[in-house]
Design an enzyme around this catalytic site. Structure first.
Site, PDB file in Angstrom:
ATOM      1  N   LYS A  80      66.190 -50.215  -3.072  1.00 24.27           N
ATOM      2  CA  LYS A  80      65.056 -49.322  -2.781  1.00 24.27           C
ATOM      3  C   LYS A  80      65.146 -48.818  -1.341  1.00 24.27           C
ATOM      4  O   LYS A  80      65.003 -47.627  -1.074  1.00 24.27           O
ATOM      5  CB  LYS A  80      63.739 -50.068  -3.007  1.00 24.27           C
ATOM      6  N   CYS A 169      46.833 -59.100  -4.827  1.00 23.87           N
ATOM      7  CA  CYS A 169      48.113 -59.781  -4.608  1.00 23.87           C
ATOM      8  C   CYS A 169      48.051 -60.965  -3.655  1.00 23.87           C
ATOM      9  O   CYS A 169      48.721 -61.950  -3.876  1.00 23.87           O
ATOM     10  CB  CYS A 169      49.204 -58.792  -4.187  1.00 23.87           C
ATOM     11  N   MET A 170      47.270 -60.865  -2.577  1.00 15.39           N
ATOM     12  CA  MET A 170      47.371 -61.918  -1.571  1.00 15.39           C
ATOM     13  C   MET A 170      46.097 -62.743  -1.382  1.00 15.39           C
ATOM     14  O   MET A 170      46.113 -63.725  -0.647  1.00 15.39           O
ATOM     15  CB  MET A 170      47.759 -61.306  -0.215  1.00 15.39           C
ATOM     16  N   MET A 336      53.651 -63.599  -6.596  1.00 16.59           N
ATOM     17  CA  MET A 336      52.608 -63.258  -7.556  1.00 16.59           C
ATOM     18  C   MET A 336      52.475 -64.238  -8.714  1.00 16.59           C
ATOM     19  O   MET A 336      51.408 -64.356  -9.300  1.00 16.59           O
ATOM     20  CB  MET A 336      52.843 -61.845  -8.090  1.00 16.59           C
ATOM     21  N   GLY A 373      53.798 -58.883  -0.903  1.00 11.11           N
ATOM     22  CA  GLY A 373      54.332 -57.790  -1.702  1.00 11.11           C
ATOM     23  C   GLY A 373      54.268 -56.423  -1.076  1.00 11.11           C
ATOM     24  O   GLY A 373      55.087 -55.564  -1.385  1.00 11.11           O
ATOM     25  N   GLN A 374      53.301 -56.189  -0.210  1.00  9.27           N
ATOM     26  CA  GLN A 374      53.138 -54.861   0.363  1.00  9.27           C
ATOM     27  C   GLN A 374      53.448 -54.883   1.855  1.00  9.27           C
ATOM     28  O   GLN A 374      53.231 -55.888   2.521  1.00  9.27           O
ATOM     29  CB  GLN A 374      51.700 -54.364   0.151  1.00  9.27           C
TER      30      GLN A 374
END
Lengths: 747, 213
Positions: A80, A169-170, A336, A373-374
């Site tokens: 990516k 997510c967190m 996750m 994740g972000q």
């Protein structure tokens, strides 16, 4: 006879030619390396690893993007990141604001669109009060943007109705860390990978979700041949394929595994009793307990008792516990698969417990590391407190002294901040459906595809005055009343904080296309139109950063030493970093390394954020998952990520190579299950839950264990989350995307 | 222990070249000093002198130049040849450091490349790769001797030619099993994405943002 033209050189010509050729050979610059005229330091736009990149610019064009060799990722990127070069040219950018007229979105000017947004927000405030207008942000906004939105809502509108996709997510990792250490964010760093001798990876497919981190793990395993990799996952992922010990637990049962590992460690003499005595407080469901109480609690989870429920061998549980405890340094990594669960906070606490019970913390290579994740969930949303129940820098809405602190810092009258927390993400969207929330601003995220139980929440969004700022059309902009075109990646300047407390700066290198604006400009414009211009005085990324940095002084996050100038120069800095001379903190709670930790004769680490400077070992009991054991819906659907797509595919599906490689939505099913249901590879299958149904192609593979089917969620055409259930963890309110009872049938 | 950089044939060629060069010198000196006397003394005919001169002035020097060139070509493939310039020493030292995780160090440590460790990954700079590599080496030499370079030195031939990697890696089952390779295969072929983009830096890191200042 034909005259053959002859090539003649005079001696003079020959000498000149020879000299020029010789000089060319000696001095010539080889290759096409001259293509870039300047290299600028930036960060990758995608996941929470937060890889440093260098962007090769030629005038106004991006001509190359490479990993930054001096950044924490040491020059490495994944597929990516290697495709980032196409991001500025991605097709389908939103170029101008749009306003809904009937079922169509019509082009409008910024003034019309923002005028309408501000007017509607004002009338909604009048009609429903501060709790009637919501902000739903993102772990992909810059820190400056999330900070400003949070301040505008909490100090400006007096509304705590602000949440964001980090809730998805967190939130569980936050509650886990706060519960154990009294403070959010991981104690360790990525560089612990280079020192670990045992990796305990649970609920994380690092090889696909965080390829650069996994490459580091693999390099470590190559360099230290005695190092071990334990992987816990209901799917035999690419990560599991590299494991020395793989535990394919049944979905929803892994708290049994962690508790069983605790039992083995406590009963086999693997516990670091001295460390526990000096550093830990033991807390049962009803308050403090004794060491003997703890032993009795975990005895209920002896490996032989829980192995049948887990679906793994008791001896493997013992091996995992032994490797974990006896390695010179053990590092846990999870994402996750642990956080998006009903028992998520319990799982997080218990992973922390394993590290406390064995003393595997605060040494190089020994740390419980929650992988994120972000790119800016940590720095932008967790640290700024841009969620409904918290305030910046670890303060909480419910505490009067915390509200008073924030009011002083923001220069607003006492009592401005509401004592009542707002709604968490799912409740917020539910409230849009039943009229409790009348207007909402969604920035830089795609809840129309990423929320669970989409039938419910998409309908709710349609009923609300929804303003969506994004760079592309998404499954959320189609539900919007107003769409605002936003700048993307290096079209704006900002700071982001990745998973190891590292704040990194990226510059503005490109102009946004069309009329697109950065989210900070949009928020400032909104503030001015709402009559709150005097509150939002910092209006550039630089000014907002200085305000935010000053706010951190004296807190447990203290990063006041991270000036704009320093961040521009350095490859990110890890907080705490209380002065300009401070190099940043690699390992927290370690006296000498963490400026906030005080040395003491009695203990090696100082858990200064907890009462008595002791970390908490919480005893967490397992309860069966409500979606398991459902006779009418016998399969468990679990969702996750694939290497070449990121989240809802808004960006990655617009990068040519990645798009070409992306399969349309598919369902992974085990060959034994497929045979029983008469499903052949590539058959169309229906997946149905109590919430919804979808049809997708079957991929028959032994990656998931029997009884488990798997889907990703990047395909905007087939919405996986129509089927996914919307249970939340009762503590963190994070939804469970990993455990939904479904039926699977051929169509 | 580093793998031995033994190139026996080139050592043989060097010996041969030294011997022939010495023979030329000795022969010419002899001819100059005692040749006239030898002819007059009837030891050699006039034609004999011409043959000896032919050998001494043409045949042996050509052999000598050929073997010397061959020796230099072969010898410069050795890591030690690159390591003679002090600017290369940090890079070679990193490669030989068993704890280093750079791509070069891993290839070296695990004996993925048995010998000619620098040359193997830096050989192909075009159709006549070997020859171009040598001219590049000559450029380095001139810059080194004339002091017209800045440290740390930087590899300027980016993007790196992936053909150097694919010579060993492409087509292997483990290579093809990685989906990212299949996605990027065209870009990799065109060197638009370098193999090293994902597989770690080959040598100690360089601050690219300072390159054009």
């Amino acid at each position: 006879m034909r005259q053959v033209p002859r090539f003649r050189l005079t001696r003079r010509e020959w000498l000149i030619g020879a000299a020029v050729t010789g000089a060319g050979v000696v001095l010539g610059t080889p290759g096409r390396a001259g293509a870039a005229t300047a290299w600028k330091k930036a960060i990758c736009r995608f996941c929470g690893t937060g890889c440093g990149v260098v962007v090769g610019m030629r005038g106004q064009d991006v001509v190359a993007v490479r990993g930054d060799e001096l950044a924490h990722n040491r020059g490495m990127l994944c597929v990516k990141g290697a495709s980032l070069i196409d991001l500025p040219k991605a097709s389908g950018r939103l170029l101008y604001p749009k306003i809904r007229k009937g079922d169509r979105l019509i082009r409008a000017s910024w003034d019309e669109a923002m005028g309408l947004v501000a007017e509607t927000l004002k009338t909604t405030l009048g009609r429903l009060g501060p709790r009637g207008v919501a902000f739903y942000g993102s772990g992909q906004l810059t820190t400056q943007e999330s900070y400003t939105a949070n301040k505008l809502w909490k100090a400006g509108l007096g509304s705590n109705m602000i949440d964001g996709n980090p809730r998805l997510c967190m939130a569980s990792a936050v509650a886990g860390y706060v519960g154990t250490f009294g403070a959010d964010e991981p104690p360790g760093s990525y560089e612990d990978i280079e020192h670990a001798h045992c990796f305990f990876v649970i609920g994380a497919n690092l090889a696909e979700g965080h390829p650069v981190l996994f490459e580091r793990v693999r390099l470590r395993l190559q360099a230290e041949r005695a190092a071990r990799l334990i992987v816990v996952d209901p799917r035999r992922t690419l990560t599991a394929a590299k494991a020395h010990l793989y535990l394919p637990v049944r979905p929803g049962t892994d708290l049994l595994l962690l508790n069983a590992m605790m039992q083995v460690i406590l009963r086999s003499g693997l516990v670091d009793r001295e460390f526990v005595e000096a550093h830990c407080q033991l807390i049962g469901p009803d308050g403090p307990v004794t060491y003997e109480d703890m032993l009795r609690f975990y005895d209920d989870y002896a490996p032989t008792k829980v192995a049948p429920m887990l679906g793994v061998a008791a001896s493997d549980i013992e091996t995992a516990a032994t490797w974990f405890a006896t390695s010179p340094a053990t590092m846990s990594m999870w994402t996750m698969g642990v956080n998006q669960r009903i028992e998520a906070v319990y799982l997080n606490s218990t992973i922390n417990n394993l590290h406390l019970a064995t003393g595997h913390i605060g040494r190089p290579g020994a740390t419980p590391f929650s992988v994120t994740g972000q790119p800016n969930a940590c720095g932008g949303v967790r640290d700024t407190g841009a969620l409904s129940h918290v305030l910046p820098l670890g303060h909480v809405v419910r505490k009067a002294e915390d509200r008073a602190w924030a009011e002083r810092a923001w220069g607003v009258p006492a009592g401005t901040i509401s004592p009542e927390p707002g709604f968490h993400a799912l409740e917020m969207f539910r409230a849009m459906g039943d009229g409790r929330i009348g207007a909402a601003l969604v920035m830089c995220t795609n809840p129309g595809q990423s929320l669970p139980n989409l039938n419910l929440f998409r309908a709710a969004m349609r009923r609300c005055f929804l303003v969506v700022a994004d760079a592309f059309d998404t499954r959320t902009t189609e539900l919007a009343s107003v769409v605002l075109p936003a700048a993307l990646w290096i079209e704006k300047e900002g700071v982001m904080g990745q998973g190891e407390r590292r704040y990194q700066h990226f510059p503005k290198l490109l102009e946004p296309p069309g009329e697109a604006r950065n989210d900070l400009e949009i928020l400032v414009d909104l503030a001015v139109r709402l009559g709150l211009g005097s509150l939002i005085t910092a209006r550039t990324p630089e000014a907002v950063w200085d305000e935010w940095r000053a706010m951190s002084k004296g807190t447990k996050y203290d990063f006041s030493g991270m000036t704009n100038e320093r961040l521009r120069r350095e490859r990110g800095l890890q907080w705490p970093c209380p002065s300009e001379a401070h190099a940043g903190t690699v390992r927290r709670f370690v006296p000498g390394a963490d400026p906030l930790a005080k040395p003491s004769r009695e203990r090696r680490l100082d858990f200064y954020a907890r009462p008595g400077h002791k970390a908490a070992i919480h005893l967490r009991a397992h309860a069966p998952h409500p979606e398991t054991g459902d006779r009418a819906y016998p399969f468990i659907l679990t969702t996750g990520r694939v290497i070449d797509q990121w989240h809802t595919g808004t960006m990655t599906m617009r990068l040519p190579e990645l798009r070409k490689a992306a399969k349309p939505a598919y369902v992974e099913i085990h060959p034994l299950d497929a045979a029983r249901l008469g499903i052949a590879p590539r058959d169309r299958v229906e997946v149905r839950s109590r919430r919804g149904r979808l049809v997708a192609e079957a991929v028959v593979t032994d990656v998931p264990r029997t009884g488990v089917v798997f889907m990703s969620f990047y395909d905007a055409e087939v919405l996986t989350n129509l089927v996914v259930a919307d249970h939340v963890d009762p503590i963190s309110k994070e939804p469970d995307f990993k455990t939904t009872a479904v039926t699977v049938s051929k169509v | 222990m580093p793998p031995p950089d033994v190139l026996e044939f080139s050592t043989l060629a060097r010996t041969f070249g030294i011997v022939t060069s010495a023979a030329v010198l000795v022969g010419l000196v002899l001819i100059a000093a005692v040749g006239r006397g030898a002819v007059l003394g009837g030891l050699l005919t006039f034609g004999g002198v011409r043959i000896v001169l032919l050998i001494l002035l043409f045949a042996l020097p050509i052999t000598s130049i050929a073997t010397a060139n061959y020796f230099v070509f072969e010898e410069t493939k050795r890591v030690e040849a690159c390591n003679q310039c002090h600017v290369m020493q940090p890079i070679v030292a990193d490669m030989r450091d068993p704890k280093s995780q750079t791509l070069a160090a891993r290839h070296y440590k695990f004996r993925w490349i048995q010998k000619e460790a620098c040359h193997t990954c830096h050989a192909d700079y075009g159709l006549q790769g070997d020859m171009l590599a040598k001219t590049d080496g000559f450029r380095h030499l001139v810059k080194y001797v004339s002091g017209t370079y800045r440290e740390p030195i930087v590899y300027r031939r980016r993007p790196y030619n992936n053909a150097n990697c694919s010579r060993c890696h492409e087509g292997l089952a483990v290579w093809e099993a990685v989906s990212s390779h299949m996605i990027l295969v065209e870009r990799l072929r065109r060197n638009e994405t370098e193999c090293v983009a994902c597989h770690g830096i080959p040598h100690p890191p360089v601050d690219r943002t300072k390159l054009h200042e």
